[in-house]
Design an enzyme around this catalytic site. Structure first.
Site, PDB file in Angstrom:
ATOM      1  N   TRP A 102      50.956  52.442  45.342  1.00  0.00           N
ATOM      2  CA  TRP A 102      51.531  53.770  45.617  1.00  0.00           C
ATOM      3  C   TRP A 102      50.502  54.869  45.392  1.00  0.00           C
ATOM      4  O   TRP A 102      50.469  55.863  46.135  1.00  0.00           O
ATOM      5  CB  TRP A 102      52.801  53.993  44.791  1.00  0.00           C
ATOM      6  CG  TRP A 102      53.897  53.096  45.300  1.00  0.00           C
ATOM      7  CD1 TRP A 102      54.419  52.000  44.688  1.00  0.00           C
ATOM      8  CD2 TRP A 102      54.553  53.190  46.578  1.00  0.00           C
ATOM      9  NE1 TRP A 102      55.353  51.403  45.495  1.00  0.00           N
ATOM     10  CE2 TRP A 102      55.455  52.107  46.655  1.00  0.00           C
ATOM     11  CE3 TRP A 102      54.450  54.060  47.655  1.00  0.00           C
ATOM     12  CZ2 TRP A 102      56.272  51.889  47.769  1.00  0.00           C
ATOM     13  CZ3 TRP A 102      55.258  53.850  48.774  1.00  0.00           C
ATOM     14  CH2 TRP A 102      56.151  52.776  48.816  1.00  0.00           C
ATOM     15  N   ASP A 187      53.430  61.026  40.019  1.00  0.00           N
ATOM     16  CA  ASP A 187      54.485  60.379  40.798  1.00  0.00           C
ATOM     17  C   ASP A 187      55.248  59.496  39.806  1.00  0.00           C
ATOM     18  O   ASP A 187      54.743  58.465  39.373  1.00  0.00           O
ATOM     19  CB  ASP A 187      53.861  59.544  41.921  1.00  0.00           C
ATOM     20  CG  ASP A 187      54.892  58.711  42.676  1.00  0.00           C
ATOM     21  OD1 ASP A 187      56.100  58.811  42.365  1.00  0.00           O
ATOM     22  OD2 ASP A 187      54.490  57.953  43.581  1.00  0.00           O
ATOM     23  N   LYS A 211      65.827  54.968  42.392  1.00  0.00           N
ATOM     24  CA  LYS A 211      65.648  53.975  41.329  1.00  0.00           C
ATOM     25  C   LYS A 211      66.519  54.354  40.128  1.00  0.00           C
ATOM     26  O   LYS A 211      67.495  53.665  39.842  1.00  0.00           O
ATOM     27  CB  LYS A 211      64.181  53.854  40.920  1.00  0.00           C
ATOM     28  CG  LYS A 211      63.315  53.180  41.998  1.00  0.00           C
ATOM     29  CD  LYS A 211      62.353  54.147  42.552  1.00  0.00           C
ATOM     30  CE  LYS A 211      61.245  53.617  43.427  1.00  0.00           C
ATOM     31  NZ  LYS A 211      61.427  52.518  44.319  1.00  0.00           N
TER      32      LYS A 211
END
Ligand code: PMP
Length: 375
Positions: A102, A187, A211
């Site tokens: 990511w 992030d 999530k």
């Protein structure tokens, strides 16, 4: 109906009480004769939900008055581009610390966005070794490895790499690397709201909802007012962070049902005792799983170095891919789903977000023990 033991990485398990509340309120929200989805986003019924979600986030994370909380659309992936578009001025550079897939994506989008707008990006550190799946991205950097430029627009980290299972500061004595002057940006998509953290240390954090926060479709951004003010004005208004900041995230139509679900999830979280209680619950779950891996070293192996092991995404390998396929299939028969590792790295991944019940983890740990014994 029997609900699954859902270990998916995202979209992931939602707390049952938050879903039940949505079911109970679905057709007739707050005695209004319609669902929350059918209300105007400018009406008092929806606005009360929107305000409550924002207030709960501020309370649970103790967000200081120096920081704004925003709801943005487009996923965390949009932030990969939106962040440099806002914060990197002409001639300026942003620093990236890359610890997995990511972080690579964030860097790659920032490269394009900054090139378009007269800035640049720089890799301040990477733990990618290029040595294959089990040797690359197996740890977070030591603070002395991060060569951040104090004049950078910001230093970007991925606090938890969802695919590689690598997370900062699993042990509270190991803090994030200090950016040394530049604002720290994180992030936090896959490790937001699982524990308290000091928001004031960050210029900006962002997290896709799917999530720990709610359903997909919303990104929560917490950003200092100073960075909002500094943001570029020569980009479209819809991408400027000041637009949601100045309009309470109601500049255009927000994903109202998603934000309603966030409200339900946050109310559940507060009812369980807030983030400190959640941290204790999550650490226990992760300790059980890593314990089961380490108890069978000849059978299970976690490629991630101990101090960097993620509390939210526990990854491990079995002796062969066939064993892994069998593991996933047999677990599924026992009602345990979402255990297959990301297609890019393979293996097994157990996501242990807030809504994952400790009893599900207990069942999985029992299964892991029995499976290893059978071989
Ligand atoms: N960052 C991280 C750490 C993620 O785990 C994900 C999604 N799994 C993303 C970014 C991308 O999020 P989205 O799909 O919401 O764009």
């Amino acid at each position: 109906m029997s609900r699954k033991k859902n270990f998916n990485a995202g979209p992931a398990a939602l707390p049952l009480p938050a879903l039940e509340r949505a079911r109970d309120e679905l057709l007739d929200f707050a005695n209004s004769g319609m669902s929350v989805m059918e209300h105007s986003h400018r009406g008092k019924e929806y606005e009360a939900v929107h305000d409550e979600a924002l207030a709960l986030l501020r309370e649970l994370l103790a967000v200081p008055a120096t920081h704004e909380i925003l709801f943005v659309q487009g996923g965390a992936s949009q932030l990969f581009a939106q962040l440099p578009m806002n914060l990197v001025q002409k001639g300026q550079t942003a620093d990236y610390v890359v610890t997995g897939a990511w972080g690579e994506k964030a860097l790659s989008e920032a490269k394009v966005a900054t090139a378009m707008l007269g800035g640049a990006v720089r890799v301040a550190c990477t733990t990618g070794t290029g040595e294959g799946k089990e040797k690359s991205y197996v740890r977070v950097p030591r603070p002395d490895e991060v060569k951040a430029d104090p004049a950078a627009a910001y230093v970007h980290v991925t606090s938890n790499e969802t695919i590689h299972g690598v997370e900062y500061a699993v042990d509270p004595s190991r803090p994030f690397p200090s950016p040394g002057g530049a604002p720290l940006v994180a992030d936090m998509s896959s490790d937001f709201l699982w524990r308290p953290f000091d928001v004031s240390r960050f210029g900006l954090v962002y997290a896709g909802a799917q999530k720990n926060i709610g359903p997909s479709g919303v990104v929560v951004v917490i950003v200092s007012k100073e960075l909002v003010e500094r943001g570029r004005k020569d980009i479209p208004k819809i991408f400027q962070l000041r637009t949601p900041a100045e309009n309470k995230s109601l500049y255009n139509t927000p994903p109202t049902f998603g934000i309603y679900m966030i409200r339900n999830v946050l109310a559940w979280l507060k009812g369980l005792g807030g983030l400190s209680a959640m941290e204790a619950r999550n650490r226990k779950k992760a300790a059980r799983l890593y314990g089961a891996i380490d108890a069978n070293p000849g059978f299970y192996r976690c490629p991630v170095e101990k101090e960097s092991r993620s509390v939210m995404n526990v990854v491990f390998r079995l002796p062969s891919e066939q064993d892994e396929e069998r593991f996933v299939a047999e677990a599924k028969k026992l009602g345990m789903v979402g255990l297959k590792g990301h297609r890019s790295v393979g293996g097994i991944r157990v996501s242990t977000y807030n809504a994952v019940e400790p009893e599900w983890v207990d069942a999985l740990v029992d299964f892991m023990g029995a499976f290893a014994k059978r071989g």
